[in-house]
Scaffold this motif. Structure first.
Motif, PDB file in Angstrom:
ATOM      1  N   PHE A 138      90.491   9.090  33.581  1.00 24.26           N
ATOM      2  CA  PHE A 138      89.614   8.069  34.158  1.00 24.26           C
ATOM      3  C   PHE A 138      89.117   7.110  33.077  1.00 24.26           C
ATOM      4  CE2 PHE A 138      85.286   6.690  35.244  1.00 24.26           C
ATOM      5  CZ  PHE A 138      85.538   6.008  36.417  1.00 24.26           C
ATOM      6  N   LEU A 139      88.611   7.658  31.961  1.00 30.13           N
ATOM      7  CA  LEU A 139      88.081   6.811  30.886  1.00 30.13           C
ATOM      8  C   LEU A 139      89.178   5.937  30.266  1.00 30.13           C
ATOM      9  CD1 LEU A 139      85.669   9.325  29.089  1.00 30.13           C
ATOM     10  CD2 LEU A 139      85.028   7.314  30.425  1.00 30.13           C
ATOM     11  N   THR A 140      90.347   6.523  30.039  1.00 27.69           N
ATOM     12  CA  THR A 140      91.450   5.766  29.437  1.00 27.69           C
ATOM     13  C   THR A 140      91.911   4.642  30.352  1.00 27.69           C
ATOM     14  OG1 THR A 140      92.207   7.786  28.334  1.00 27.69           O
ATOM     15  CG2 THR A 140      93.765   5.957  28.451  1.00 27.69           C
ATOM     16  N   THR A 141      92.072   4.952  31.641  1.00 29.14           N
ATOM     17  CA  THR A 141      92.542   3.952  32.591  1.00 29.14           C
ATOM     18  C   THR A 141      91.544   2.817  32.755  1.00 29.14           C
ATOM     19  OG1 THR A 141      93.692   5.705  33.808  1.00 29.14           O
ATOM     20  CG2 THR A 141      93.413   3.604  34.932  1.00 29.14           C
ATOM     21  N   ILE A 142      90.271   3.176  32.945  1.00 30.99           N
ATOM     22  CA  ILE A 142      89.243   2.156  33.139  1.00 30.99           C
ATOM     23  C   ILE A 142      89.103   1.290  31.897  1.00 30.99           C
ATOM     24  CG2 ILE A 142      86.770   1.781  33.507  1.00 30.99           C
ATOM     25  CD1 ILE A 142      88.315   2.602  36.007  1.00 30.99           C
ATOM     26  N   SER A 143      89.111   1.903  30.706  1.00 28.71           N
ATOM     27  CA  SER A 143      88.969   1.137  29.458  1.00 28.71           C
ATOM     28  C   SER A 143      90.139   0.174  29.267  1.00 28.71           C
ATOM     29  CB  SER A 143      88.890   2.088  28.258  1.00 28.71           C
ATOM     30  OG  SER A 143      87.815   2.985  28.395  1.00 28.71           O
ATOM     31  N   THR A 144      91.348   0.673  29.501  1.00 33.70           N
ATOM     32  CA  THR A 144      92.536  -0.171  29.331  1.00 33.70           C
ATOM     33  C   THR A 144      92.525  -1.338  30.306  1.00 33.70           C
ATOM     34  OG1 THR A 144      93.809   1.776  28.656  1.00 33.70           O
ATOM     35  CG2 THR A 144      95.057  -0.179  29.302  1.00 33.70           C
ATOM     36  N   LEU A 145      92.221  -1.065  31.576  1.00 32.86           N
ATOM     37  CA  LEU A 145      92.191  -2.129  32.572  1.00 32.86           C
ATOM     38  C   LEU A 145      91.073  -3.128  32.299  1.00 32.86           C
ATOM     39  CD1 LEU A 145      92.908  -0.061  35.822  1.00 32.86           C
ATOM     40  CD2 LEU A 145      94.462  -1.591  34.603  1.00 32.86           C
ATOM     41  N   ALA A 146      89.946  -2.642  31.774  1.00 34.30           N
ATOM     42  CA  ALA A 146      88.834  -3.548  31.441  1.00 34.30           C
ATOM     43  C   ALA A 146      89.231  -4.499  30.307  1.00 34.30           C
ATOM     44  CB  ALA A 146      87.598  -2.740  31.046  1.00 34.30           C
ATOM     45  N   GLN A 153      90.908 -13.021  31.309  1.00 32.99           N
ATOM     46  CA  GLN A 153      89.847 -13.995  31.544  1.00 32.99           C
ATOM     47  C   GLN A 153      89.734 -14.985  30.391  1.00 32.99           C
ATOM     48  OE1 GLN A 153      88.220 -14.135  34.371  1.00 32.99           O
ATOM     49  NE2 GLN A 153      86.953 -15.873  33.793  1.00 32.99           N
ATOM     50  N   GLN A 154      90.044 -14.534  29.171  1.00 35.83           N
ATOM     51  CA  GLN A 154      89.911 -15.387  27.989  1.00 35.83           C
ATOM     52  C   GLN A 154      91.103 -16.331  27.808  1.00 35.83           C
ATOM     53  OE1 GLN A 154      86.996 -15.259  26.307  1.00 35.83           O
ATOM     54  NE2 GLN A 154      86.469 -13.751  27.868  1.00 35.83           N
ATOM     55  N   VAL A 155      92.286 -15.886  28.210  1.00 38.63           N
ATOM     56  CA  VAL A 155      93.507 -16.668  27.998  1.00 38.63           C
ATOM     57  C   VAL A 155      94.055 -17.111  29.353  1.00 38.63           C
ATOM     58  CG1 VAL A 155      95.801 -16.675  26.932  1.00 38.63           C
ATOM     59  CG2 VAL A 155      93.990 -15.232  25.976  1.00 38.63           C
TER      60      VAL A 155
END
Length: 203
Positions: A138-146, A153-155
């Motif tokens: 959960f933490l890995t997936t959410i962090s990567t997607l974030a 959003q920046q590019v």
């Protein structure tokens, strides 16, 4: 163990043979693309970047909607799938197909099968991680997607897609000429130097 290795080798050979049969009509085009992507001539990288840049500039200029863009892309794929097997032998000449070309075609198909297996293996490992360590998953997936969402959003989307496509098309040539291993080695040496300097300061 040997029996398992033999079974895996036989399965790999069978999958490669099936892929060769499916891509037989695309053989000449695949070999030409392989030479270009591996930079057999010094001007091939510039040609790849020029072609990719032209396509993305056209997309930027036309500014199609998502539905129009996807429909046009799929339509081009359908046309290529119909025309290439018919026209390629007339353009390249199938009678010139040599043993060396057949061997290279076999190697390309084998590489594609191995790449597909790696992707499937990563996908299965991801789901095994979900079952074994759901919190880490959960933490890995959410962090990567974030991070990916923030980067998107920046590019600008088109620029980001252009950079990804250009990098993927240049990757075989970079790998073939040893540039990736060279720069990775340089980064490792610099990191080791920094770690040694930090250890000396701590002493």
């Amino acid at each position: 163990m040997a029996e398992g290795d033999n079974r895996s080798s036989n399965l790999l050979a069978q999958e490669t043979a099936n892929l060769e049969e499916q891509l037989q009509g695309w053989g000449e085009v695949i070999l030409v693309s392989d030479r270009v992507l591996r930079w057999e001539k010094p001007w091939f990288p510039a040609a790849v970047i020029g072609a990719v840049s032209s396509i993305f500039l056209m997309v930027y200029y036309l500014d199609p909607s998502v539905l129009s863009g996807v429909s046009s892309f799929v339509m081009l794929l359908c046309l290529a799938d119909y025309l290439v097997p018919t026209l390629a032998p007339k353009i390249f000449g199938s009678n010139k197909w040599t043993t060396e070309q057949q061997q290279r075609f076999h190697e390309i198909c084998c590489t594609l099968v191995k790449t597909r297996r790696r992707i499937v293996g990563w996908w299965k490992r991801l789901f095994s991680l979900k079952e074994e360590k759901p919190k880490v998953y959960f933490l890995t997936t959410i962090s990567t997607l974030a991070v990916v969402a923030w980067l998107g959003q920046q590019v600008h989307n088109l620029l980001l897609t252009y950079l990804i496509v250009a990098f993927l098309l240049l990757l075989p040539g970079l790998n073939q000429h040893g540039l990736i291993s060279k720069y990775i080695g340089m980064c490792k040496r610099e990191i080791n130097k920094l770690l040694k300097q930090k250890e000396k300061k701590n002493e």
